[in-house]
Write an enzyme that holds these catalytic residues in place. Structure first.
Site, PDB file in Angstrom:
ATOM      1  N   GLY A 129       0.787  -1.226   0.000  1.00  0.00           N
ATOM      2  CA  GLY A 129       0.000   0.000   0.000  1.00  0.00           C
ATOM      3  C   GLY A 129       0.817   1.273   0.000  1.00  0.00           C
ATOM      4  O   GLY A 129       0.286   2.357   0.237  1.00  0.00           O
ATOM      5  N   ASP A 257      -8.544  -0.033 -16.550  1.00  0.00           N
ATOM      6  CA  ASP A 257      -8.717   0.563 -15.222  1.00  0.00           C
ATOM      7  C   ASP A 257      -7.898   1.844 -15.077  1.00  0.00           C
ATOM      8  O   ASP A 257      -8.021   2.546 -14.065  1.00  0.00           O
ATOM      9  CB  ASP A 257      -8.340  -0.430 -14.120  1.00  0.00           C
TER      10      ASP A 257
END
Length: 465
Positions: A129, A257
């Site tokens: 992340g 995306d």
């Protein structure tokens, strides 16, 4: 193209609520060991009324992610699917970022503040992340350069170093971590629609269509909202593809995306500017087949938009969607002519396609760089002292003679510089090396200033369209 945004009064909203809870999951930001402010884009911040924030408040909001008043009370990690190098992947989403806030800009447009490197989410899979500081620096350079060259791009609003040491396989490790905030005209992607279609969620498809038309395009949905939306996306993305070519830019990862339904470029990973007009030039080391090579970007974007049409097929018949898709090639050609003339500083007119083809042949045959070409031929006349008399340029010299130079095309003193402002990989690496080795940020700030000066030189042209 490339006009400095007007200052705005802070105008927070939370329009994404219309799509909740289907579109995103509430998440929390990582708790970083440090928050060192490295870059704040006050020019972009002014367009949404955030430039008056003190550095302390800036860090609190964009490093600690304390909510901004009047907008989202908690960050949202968006859900979407997508084709990645033409392979469908239903297991993606915001894995290291989230939607942090929404607000109106000085033109009344709905804008998002999204993050990168802000911590793990339910869609992180095996990722940490995080974002490397080098990745953040590269995003600054990409967005600043593209904005200066008239590309409709997200803006890098903030980079804050986090005090973390990250391990990466594709760069020397450990490497420094960062949290980035970008300002974008929406984070709704083609992949957002693909997910709804995959789940056979007709209601979500209808809500996404209404949201995009109403809040992103400012239009009242008509008799056929899906075809209406697809038509707008075709228009915007055809222009985006042309703008990449005229800028000499290779995005690197044009997955579905990564295509925003507003046609705004964003999410810069393995990007590069190609020094030469080389159709086969690729940016991503893992793009072994050259799927997203420089000369294939229009094809790739058109293919992605076709996936939006496939998703919208769940709502309407195919014929009106096909009709909109088939407009892409002509719109792309028109955008190429308009943008090529804009960068060249000549008045658009008949024969632009032939002029562009002749310019591309001249660059290819002579080995002249893209930035060098546009710099030398600004206003449609070759700079004195630069030799374009050889046979490689015969066709172009004849073609450009039919185009009038724009009034004051060379007014800005930038055009007297000996060399154009460019952004090739060697300079990117040198800017990062100064930061990595000596914590010297001066080369980065100097480059941003130089890029913005180049942007000002282009925006002074009265033909900016």
């Amino acid at each position: 193209m490339n006009q400095t945004p007007q200052a705005a009064i802070y105008s927070p909203v939370a329009q994404i609520d219309a799509l909740m809870p289907d579109i995103a999951a509430p998440v929390d930001a990582a708790d970083f060991p440090q928050t060192i402010l490295r870059f704040r884009n006050d020019r972009a911040a002014a367009s949404v009324g955030l430039d008056s924030l003190s550095d302390e408040a800036w860090i609190a909001h964009f490093g600690r992610f304390e909510p901004l008043p009047g907008t989202l009370p908690r960050p949202l990690a968006l859900r979407y699917h997508g084709h990645q190098f033409r392979h469908y992947n239903p297991d993606i989403g915001d894995g290291r970022g989230f939607l942090f806030a929404q607000m109106r800009d000085s033109d009344g447009r709905l804008m998002d503040l999204g993050t990168k490197g802000s911590g793990q989410t339910p869609y992180s899979r095996f990722g940490d992340g995080r974002l490397t500081l080098k990745g953040g620096v590269r995003e600054i350079l990409a967005t600043e350069m593209l904005e200066a060259l008239g590309v409709n791009t997200s803006k890098t609003l903030s980079i804050i170093e986090t005090g973390e040491a990250l391990e990466r396989n594709d760069e020397p490790s450990p490497t420094r971590g960062a949290a980035m905030v970008r300002l974008s005209h929406s984070h709704i992607r083609i992949g957002s629609f693909q997910r709804a279609a995959f789940l056979e969620d007709r209601a979500l498809l209808e809500k996404l269509t209404d949201y995009a038309l109403t809040h992103l395009y400012g239009e009242v949905p008509g008799d056929n909202p899906p075809a209406q939306l697809l038509g707008r996306v075709v228009e915007r993305t055809a222009d985006l593809a042309a703008s990449y070519m005229v800028a000499g830019f290779v995005h690197g990862v044009l997955n579905s995306d990564n295509i925003n339904v507003t046609g705004e470029s964003f999410d810069y990973g393995p990007w590069r500017f190609t020094p030469l007009w080389d159709a086969n030039f690729t940016a991503a080391y893992f793009d072994h087949q050259g799927l997203y090579a420089f000369g294939r970007q229009a094809e790739a974007i058109h293919w992605d938009v076709a996936q939006l049409a496939v998703s919208l097929r769940a709502l309407v018949e195919a014929a009106p969607l096909i009709e909109q898709l088939e407009r892409f090639p002509a719109l792309y050609a028109q955008a190429m002519a308009r943008r090529f003339c804009w960068r060249l500083g000549v008045v658009p007119g008949d024969g632009a396609d032939a002029m562009i083809a002749a310019a591309v042949r001249g660059m290819a045959m002579s080995g002249t760089g893209i930035d060098r070409f546009f710099h030398d031929w600004r206003g449609g006349v070759a700079r004195e002292g630069h030799d374009y008399d050889d046979a490689a340029w015969d066709a172009f010299r004849g073609a450009i003679a039919g185009f009038a130079g724009v009034e004051d095309a060379r007014r800005h003193d930038y055009w007297t510089d000996a060399a154009p402002c460019s952004m090739h990989i060697e300079e990117v690496e040198a800017i990062w090396s100064a930061i990595d080795t000596d914590d010297d940020w001066a080369p980065l700030h100097a480059k941003v200033a130089a890029i913005r000066r180049m942007g000002a030189a282009h925006s002074e042209c009265i033909a900016a369209a």
